[in-house]
Motif scaffolding. Structure first.
Motif, PDB file in Angstrom:
ATOM      1  N   PRO A 294       1.117  -1.505   0.358  1.00 50.90           N
ATOM      2  CA  PRO A 294      -0.058  -0.325  -0.151  1.00 50.90           C
ATOM      3  C   PRO A 294       0.846   1.373  -0.268  1.00 50.90           C
ATOM      4  O   PRO A 294       0.348   2.570  -0.446  1.00 50.90           O
ATOM      5  N   ASP A 295       1.706   1.500   0.477  1.00 47.09           N
ATOM      6  CA  ASP A 295       2.455   2.996   0.162  1.00 47.09           C
ATOM      7  C   ASP A 295       3.459   2.764  -0.890  1.00 47.09           C
ATOM      8  O   ASP A 295       4.100   3.662  -1.158  1.00 47.09           O
ATOM      9  N   ALA A 345      -6.719  12.349 -39.144  1.00 45.36           N
ATOM     10  CA  ALA A 345      -7.677  12.178 -40.521  1.00 45.36           C
ATOM     11  C   ALA A 345      -9.301  12.020 -39.827  1.00 45.36           C
ATOM     12  O   ALA A 345      -9.743  13.442 -39.892  1.00 45.36           O
ATOM     13  N   GLN A 346      -9.277  12.136 -38.563  1.00 42.98           N
ATOM     14  CA  GLN A 346     -10.472  11.686 -37.694  1.00 42.98           C
ATOM     15  C   GLN A 346     -10.625  13.507 -37.288  1.00 42.98           C
ATOM     16  O   GLN A 346     -11.235  13.705 -36.660  1.00 42.98           O
ATOM     17  N   GLN A 347      -9.510  13.453 -36.630  1.00 42.92           N
ATOM     18  CA  GLN A 347      -9.115  14.779 -36.268  1.00 42.92           C
ATOM     19  C   GLN A 347      -9.716  14.726 -34.612  1.00 42.92           C
ATOM     20  O   GLN A 347     -10.118  16.126 -34.230  1.00 42.92           O
ATOM     21  N   LYS A 348      -9.717  13.131 -33.890  1.00 44.54           N
ATOM     22  CA  LYS A 348      -9.843  13.861 -32.753  1.00 44.54           C
ATOM     23  C   LYS A 348      -9.009  12.724 -32.156  1.00 44.54           C
ATOM     24  O   LYS A 348      -8.433  11.668 -32.378  1.00 44.54           O
ATOM     25  N   TRP A 349      -8.810  12.448 -30.892  1.00 42.12           N
ATOM     26  CA  TRP A 349      -8.032  12.170 -29.997  1.00 42.12           C
ATOM     27  C   TRP A 349      -8.570  10.651 -29.333  1.00 42.12           C
ATOM     28  O   TRP A 349      -9.854  10.728 -29.244  1.00 42.12           O
ATOM     29  N   LEU A 350      -8.402   9.262 -29.683  1.00 43.01           N
ATOM     30  CA  LEU A 350      -8.204   8.597 -28.781  1.00 43.01           C
ATOM     31  C   LEU A 350      -7.972   7.791 -28.270  1.00 43.01           C
ATOM     32  O   LEU A 350      -6.667   7.536 -28.311  1.00 43.01           O
ATOM     33  N   GLU A 351      -9.262   7.207 -27.509  1.00 40.61           N
ATOM     34  CA  GLU A 351      -8.705   6.698 -25.843  1.00 40.61           C
ATOM     35  C   GLU A 351      -7.700   5.449 -25.985  1.00 40.61           C
ATOM     36  O   GLU A 351      -8.436   4.587 -26.798  1.00 40.61           O
ATOM     37  N   VAL A 352      -6.785   5.212 -25.473  1.00 37.74           N
ATOM     38  CA  VAL A 352      -5.364   3.570 -26.533  1.00 37.74           C
ATOM     39  C   VAL A 352      -5.259   3.272 -24.751  1.00 37.74           C
ATOM     40  O   VAL A 352      -4.836   1.652 -24.965  1.00 37.74           O
ATOM     41  N   SER A 353      -5.124   3.866 -23.616  1.00 37.25           N
ATOM     42  CA  SER A 353      -5.180   3.291 -22.140  1.00 37.25           C
ATOM     43  C   SER A 353      -5.498   4.266 -21.344  1.00 37.25           C
ATOM     44  O   SER A 353      -5.543   5.217 -21.778  1.00 37.25           O
ATOM     45  N   SER A 354      -6.085   3.005 -20.646  1.00 34.52           N
ATOM     46  CA  SER A 354      -6.499   3.511 -18.702  1.00 34.52           C
ATOM     47  C   SER A 354      -5.111   3.059 -17.679  1.00 34.52           C
ATOM     48  O   SER A 354      -5.138   1.225 -17.584  1.00 34.52           O
ATOM     49  N   VAL A 355      -4.350   3.762 -16.792  1.00 36.19           N
ATOM     50  CA  VAL A 355      -4.227   3.159 -16.357  1.00 36.19           C
ATOM     51  C   VAL A 355      -4.604   4.044 -14.557  1.00 36.19           C
ATOM     52  O   VAL A 355      -4.487   4.848 -14.607  1.00 36.19           O
ATOM     53  N   SER A 356      -4.859   2.627 -14.168  1.00 39.08           N
ATOM     54  CA  SER A 356      -5.805   2.800 -12.731  1.00 39.08           C
ATOM     55  C   SER A 356      -5.127   2.459 -11.342  1.00 39.08           C
ATOM     56  O   SER A 356      -4.028   1.281 -11.497  1.00 39.08           O
ATOM     57  N   ASN A 357      -4.963   3.011 -10.243  1.00 38.73           N
ATOM     58  CA  ASN A 357      -4.812   2.392  -9.073  1.00 38.73           C
ATOM     59  C   ASN A 357      -6.242   2.388  -8.359  1.00 38.73           C
ATOM     60  O   ASN A 357      -6.803   3.475  -8.265  1.00 38.73           O
ATOM     61  N   PHE A 358      -6.309   0.980  -7.653  1.00 44.40           N
ATOM     62  CA  PHE A 358      -7.645   0.906  -7.202  1.00 44.40           C
ATOM     63  C   PHE A 358      -7.428   0.613  -5.704  1.00 44.40           C
ATOM     64  O   PHE A 358      -8.199   0.291  -5.199  1.00 44.40           O
ATOM     65  N   GLU A 359      -5.791   1.220  -5.310  1.00 41.40           N
ATOM     66  CA  GLU A 359      -5.970   0.786  -3.967  1.00 41.40           C
ATOM     67  C   GLU A 359      -6.457  -0.212  -3.200  1.00 41.40           C
ATOM     68  O   GLU A 359      -5.884  -1.258  -3.828  1.00 41.40           O
ATOM     69  N   SER A 360      -7.184  -0.461  -2.497  1.00 44.17           N
ATOM     70  CA  SER A 360      -7.473  -1.936  -1.969  1.00 44.17           C
ATOM     71  C   SER A 360      -9.086  -2.149  -2.342  1.00 44.17           C
ATOM     72  O   SER A 360      -9.316  -3.243  -1.861  1.00 44.17           O
TER      73      SER A 360
END
Length: 423
Positions: A294-295, A345-360
RNA sequence: GGAGAGAUGGCAGAGCGGUUGAUUGCACCUGUCUUGAAAACAGGCUUGGGUAAAACCAACGGGGGUUCGAAUCCCUCUCUCUCCGCCA
């Protein structure tokens, strides 16, 4: 699932912090605390009763042994009377516990103090932007036209075989998938992640452990004949490897990675959001998972963020990192970074990753614990991130790298594709 | 799919109606001894609830039942193993 004792001891804190996720926890928290105190009251009563019954049973046994039949029978009757009460208490306890679990599971994870306030994706905080957005010709094509032009991905064929959102990759398109998967896995293992090949069907317990069940049931494909679920991400099987395990402190951090196809029903999605590769029902992804002390979890989150950034850099894709605001975060996360690539070409941002801390939050559900030498078991922290999800990477790559002669493959990938151009 | 066997603490493995939350071995931890280590010896060593700490309560794959009392008997579900069948 938040640890009960934490809610009990930090009631106000929980309510205030959940407000950042735009979640009004007041009445739910009250209810949890009341139900918990009910539960303990019943438990104490039952314990006392059981203690009495245990003593009685011992006495009856002794009396029988010493041949005092009538005295034994008297006590027996007393014991039978106790039993009726204890049956009632047991039933009450069971229903109270069930109720408690039901409502406990409704409470989202508390966002970290670093999470910005906000309601919609527009409120996410851009914390880093990197890479050059290419200047494309005026007639630059979106990826769904390029895939047809070069005959590398066939969306209609997927419809024939299965349905919308299940594309068929062909020739260099298929090879590109394989190349990306290997590229991501090689990078991950070089960074110390142990490669896991897991089942892609999981049972209910696993779905619950990482938080997909019960609330997000509709997002997963359910194989009813065997009551199994197709995984929406490798996070589910990989994290659940450690379900109900007590690790040693020196086993931490655990670093795992894995490639799997991922399946998402995406009920309710429509229109241009689902065009081409933008949103699929089946896609490929390499996931990285860590289980840490946890630290260390926030330190680890930064490390994972840097790791993912380095991948995008190697692929020479323009990207930005968002720190998600409270309103856009997932139910289980305490802090999330999203990575988006710019699809020119679409002129937009596309989500390619999601990095998360779920703690406990996940580890409490799944009982992923560790123990310091001679210490008590305590909950570990879990983290995970996509590294990376393929379809939008492919979309961006195709769009941004299109030239008159064809689509250029980034240098880092050529050893994996065996070709430097799709033409 | 058919027939049989089994599920006990980190692992192995006893127990088959009454101080058994559980014999024993291995592993592990703490001491003694030693310059240090090994060996030997002594002690500790499941988890959850509960408590200031105790006491106490619960749990021997899950659920239900019989009994004053169940790891031990009965029912049921799940899983594992063996043999047969089928098969990438």
């Amino acid at each position: 699932m938040l640890p009960l004792h934490y809610i009990r001891d930090n009631k106000e804190e929980v309510i205030i912090r959940l407000a950042v996720k735009n979640f009004d926890a007041q009445s739910l928290v009250e209810k949890i605390i009341i139900t918990d105190s009910d539960r303990r009251k019943i438990q104490t009563e039952l314990d006392t009763l059981n203690a009495e019954a245990n003593t009685l049973a011992k006495q009856v046994g002794d009396l029988f042994k010493s041949g005092k039949q009538s005295e034994a029978n008297d006590l027996k009757n007393k014991s039978v009377a106790l039993k009726e009460t204890s049956k009632k208490l047991e039933a009450a306890l069971a229903s109270t516990e069930e109720e408690l679990n039901k409502i406990l599971v409704l409470l989202p994870n508390i966002p970290s103090k670093k999470v910005p306030k906000g309601k919609t994706p527009a409120d996410n905080e851009v914390v880093h932007t990197d890479g050059e957005v290419p200047k494309l010709a005026a007639d630059a094509k979106p990826h769904w036209e390029l895939t047809t032009q070069y005959d590398i991905i066939d969306f209609e064929l997927g419809v024939k075989l299965t349905g919308a959102g299940f594309p068929v990759y062909k020739g260099k398109g298929a090879k590109l998938q394989r190349a990306l998967i290997n590229f991501f896995l090689d990078n991950a293992t070089a960074a110390g992640f142990l490669e896991i090949e897991s089942p892609i069907l999981v049972n209910e317990a696993s779905g619950f452990g990482t938080g997909q069940l019960p609330d997000k049931e509709g997002q997963m494909y359910h194989v009813t004949g065997d009551n199994l679920y197709l995984i929406p991400t490798a996070e589910v099987p990989i994290t659940n490897i450690y379900r109900d395990i007590i690790l040693k402190a020196e086993d931490l951090p655990i670093k795992n990675c894995g490639y799997t196809p991922c399946f998402r029903r995406e009920a309710g999605s429509y229109g241009k959001e689902v065009r081409g590769l933008n949103r699929l029902h089946q896609f490929d992804k390499v996931e990285i998972v860590q289980i840490v002390h946890p630290d260390k979890s926030y330190e680890t989150l930064e490390e994972m963020r840097n790791y993912v950034a380095a991948l995008l850099k190697q692929l020479e894709l323009p990207y930005r990192i968002l720190k998600l605001c409270g309103g856009d975060m997932s139910f289980a996360s305490a802090l999330t970074y999203d990575f988006e690539t710019y699809s020119a070409a679409q002129q937009k941002w596309l989500e390619v990753s999601s990095v998360s801390n779920f703690e406990s939050f996940q580890s409490n559900r799944s009982k992923i614990r560790f123990r310091e030498t001679n210490g008590k078991p305590q909950l570990a922290h879990t983290l995970n991130g996509s590294a990376l999800a393929l379809p939008r990477i492919v979309a961006t790559l195709l769009e941004n790298n299109q030239t008159e002669k064809g689509i250029k493959i980034p240098k880092a990938l050529i050893p994996y594709t065996g070709f430097d151009m799709i033409s």
